[in-house]
Design an enzyme around this catalytic site. Structure first.
Site, PDB file in Angstrom:
ATOM      1  CB  THR A   1      -2.999   5.090   0.871  1.00 24.53           C
ATOM      2  OG1 THR A   1      -3.335   4.066   0.043  1.00 24.53           O
ATOM      3  CG2 THR A   1      -3.626   5.728   2.169  1.00 24.53           C
TER       4      THR A   1
ATOM      5  CB  CYS B   1      -1.298  -0.237   1.111  1.00 19.53           C
ATOM      6  SG  CYS B   1      -1.149   1.477   1.782  1.00 19.53           S
TER       7      CYS B   1
HETATM    8  P1  5GP Z   1      -0.741  -6.925   3.700  1.00 18.38           P
HETATM    9  O1  5GP Z   1      -1.736  -7.777   5.011  1.00 18.38           O
HETATM   10  O2  5GP Z   1      -0.505  -6.847   2.737  1.00 18.38           O
HETATM   11  O3  5GP Z   1       0.301  -5.980   4.941  1.00 18.38           O
HETATM   12  O4  5GP Z   1      -1.871  -5.753   3.964  1.00 18.38           O
HETATM   13  C1  5GP Z   1      -2.786  -6.617   3.263  1.00 18.38           C
HETATM   14  C2  5GP Z   1      -4.231  -5.739   2.940  1.00 18.38           C
HETATM   15  O5  5GP Z   1      -3.476  -4.340   2.777  1.00 18.38           O
HETATM   16  C3  5GP Z   1      -5.643  -5.764   2.038  1.00 18.38           C
HETATM   17  O6  5GP Z   1      -6.114  -6.300   2.760  1.00 18.38           O
HETATM   18  C4  5GP Z   1      -5.833  -4.301   1.906  1.00 18.38           C
HETATM   19  O7  5GP Z   1      -6.593  -3.850   3.111  1.00 18.38           O
HETATM   20  C5  5GP Z   1      -4.836  -3.488   1.566  1.00 18.38           C
HETATM   21  N1  5GP Z   1      -4.486  -3.362   0.313  1.00 18.38           N
HETATM   22  C6  5GP Z   1      -4.211  -4.433  -0.885  1.00 18.38           C
HETATM   23  N2  5GP Z   1      -4.058  -3.494  -1.980  1.00 18.38           N
HETATM   24  C7  5GP Z   1      -3.860  -2.349  -1.525  1.00 18.38           C
HETATM   25  C8  5GP Z   1      -3.256  -0.756  -2.047  1.00 18.38           C
HETATM   26  O8  5GP Z   1      -3.251  -0.861  -3.172  1.00 18.38           O
HETATM   27  N3  5GP Z   1      -3.527   0.301  -1.982  1.00 18.38           N
HETATM   28  C9  5GP Z   1      -3.827   0.236  -0.431  1.00 18.38           C
HETATM   29  N4  5GP Z   1      -3.714   1.427   0.549  1.00 18.38           N
HETATM   30  N5  5GP Z   1      -4.259  -1.029   0.696  1.00 18.38           N
HETATM   31  C10 5GP Z   1      -4.135  -2.233  -0.258  1.00 18.38           C
END
Ligand code: 5GP
Length: 351
Positions: free
Chosen positions: A188, A186
């Site tokens: 953001t 992400c």
């Molecule tokens: P991880 O477990 O990889 O740290 O986080 C997974 C979460 O990241 C997902 O369930 C979703 O809420 C968030 N996420 C997935 N793709 C994106 C993206 O392209 N941008 C953002 N801001 N969050 C994402």
């Protein structure tokens, strides 16, 4: 004048769980299953409350087949056709209690959701997912889905503050997805400057949800089983992961071979890779808020599941929690300046 909140808000890396005297003899004494009755749907659930994210590389039918055997849950991504859903449901009835159908907030999303839930009545969970759960349009969509499906369990998000958790629960959602910006792919926080440290978001949102008999998911930011234990300790009812489940046989996304090594493509759902794939490119008015990475290939997800469950059981024995449900009551977080010794980083052979 802008407001400044001077309290320090914390991430998983800022704390450790303090060990406590315990009567548990072994990790095998720990029960990771939870039984939950949801506030609005009145449905009951029993499982190990870990969730594979509804990203198109992670929330696959193959993932659901592999991890539901252990009682884990998958939010299935929204890009399968109705035909693919029907075929999966026909051949994998035992997985259906452990999956949710995902939906965006468009009119076409609603129609698609209606078709899936009508054709496959055994799917009882809906995951309504948007990057920014603060819009009035999102709240109205949750109300519309609740009116159409009074007895389905609705997961909705993402938000990071108590007042929005309450509004979504009172609008018909059962389980609120918490996390803005902590995800492994992400961007953001870089692109917008918006976010909330995940451990504090979970503590505050769990308190708001539990006050209304609602539940929360800590979504994103877990990098290791210890982070998952901290999320549960902070009060999360479920923990959702993307990156920790990436790179496996059960994942979607291209497999890449380079210099004799295998990798799997993993990307954020707001990355240009995902938008090229599903929306014909990044629209001019928006920026990509996700990145694309090549994750070293990790084989079957089974060993990763066992590793996470082993870590969680061990966290429960260290803190004296006989059941996962007791972990928040047993959790004392210690703030720290360094949580791991990194002296051998980059030269580790395996673990
Ligand atoms: P991880 O477990 O990889 O740290 O986080 C997974 C979460 O990241 C997902 O369930 C979703 O809420 C968030 N996420 C997935 N793709 C994106 C993206 O392209 N941008 C953002 N801001 N969050 C994402």
């Amino acid at each position: 004048m802008p407001n400044i909140i001077n309290d320090v808000k914390l991430d998983f890396k800022d704390v450790l769980l303090r060990p406590k005297r315990s009567t548990l003899r072994s990790r095998s004494d720990v029960n990771l299953f939870r039984e939950i009755t949801f506030r609005n749907s009145k449905q009951s659930y029993k499982g190990i409350p870990l969730i594979a994210s509804n990203m198109d590389t992670i929330g696959t039918f193959e993932m659901a087949k592999a991890i539901s055997k252990h009682g884990l849950f998958t939010t299935i991504h929204k890009y399968y056709t109705l035909e693919q859903w029907k075929e999966f449901a026909q051949n994998n009835a035992e997985c259906l209690p452990y999956i949710a159908a995902s939906s965006g907030t468009g009119e076409d999303d609603f129609e698609r959701l209606k078709q899936i839930l009508t054709e496959i009545p055994a799917v009882r969970f809906i995951c309504i997912d948007v990057a920014n759960g603060y819009s009035q349009h999102f709240v109205e969509y949750v109300r519309k889905v609740r009116a159409a499906f009074p007895a389905h369990t609705i997961i909705a998000g993402n938000v990071v503050t108590g007042e929005m958790v309450e509004e979504l629960i009172l609008s018909g959602a059962d389980v609120i997805k918490v996390g803005i910006g902590p995800g492994s792919v992400c961007t953001t926080r870089i692109k917008t400057g918006v976010g909330y440290p995940q451990l504090s978001a979970v503590i505050e949102c769990a308190d708001a949800a539990h006050g209304l008999q609602g539940h929360i998911i800590s979504d994103g930011g877990c990098t290791c089983p210890g982070d998952v234990a901290k999320a549960f300790g902070a009060g999360a009812d479920f923990v959702m992961m993307g990156g920790m489940f990436a790179g496996h046989d059960q994942c979607g996304g291209e497999t890449i071979q380079r210099n004799g090594k295998k990798y799997k493509l993993f990307y954020g759902m707001s990355s240009s890779t995902a938008m090229d794939k599903h929306a014909g490119g990044v629209a001019e008015y928006r920026a990509s808020e996700g990145k694309t990475v090549e994750v070293p290939y990790r084989g079957d997800v089974e060993s990763t599941v066992l590793d996470i469950l082993g870590g969680l059981r061990s966290a429960c024995t260290y803190t004296g929690a006989a059941k996962l449900k007791e972990l928040p009551r047993r959790a004392t977080f210690i703030r720290c300046t360094q949580q791991v010794n990194q002296v051998y980083d980059g030269v580790t052979k395996g673990d």
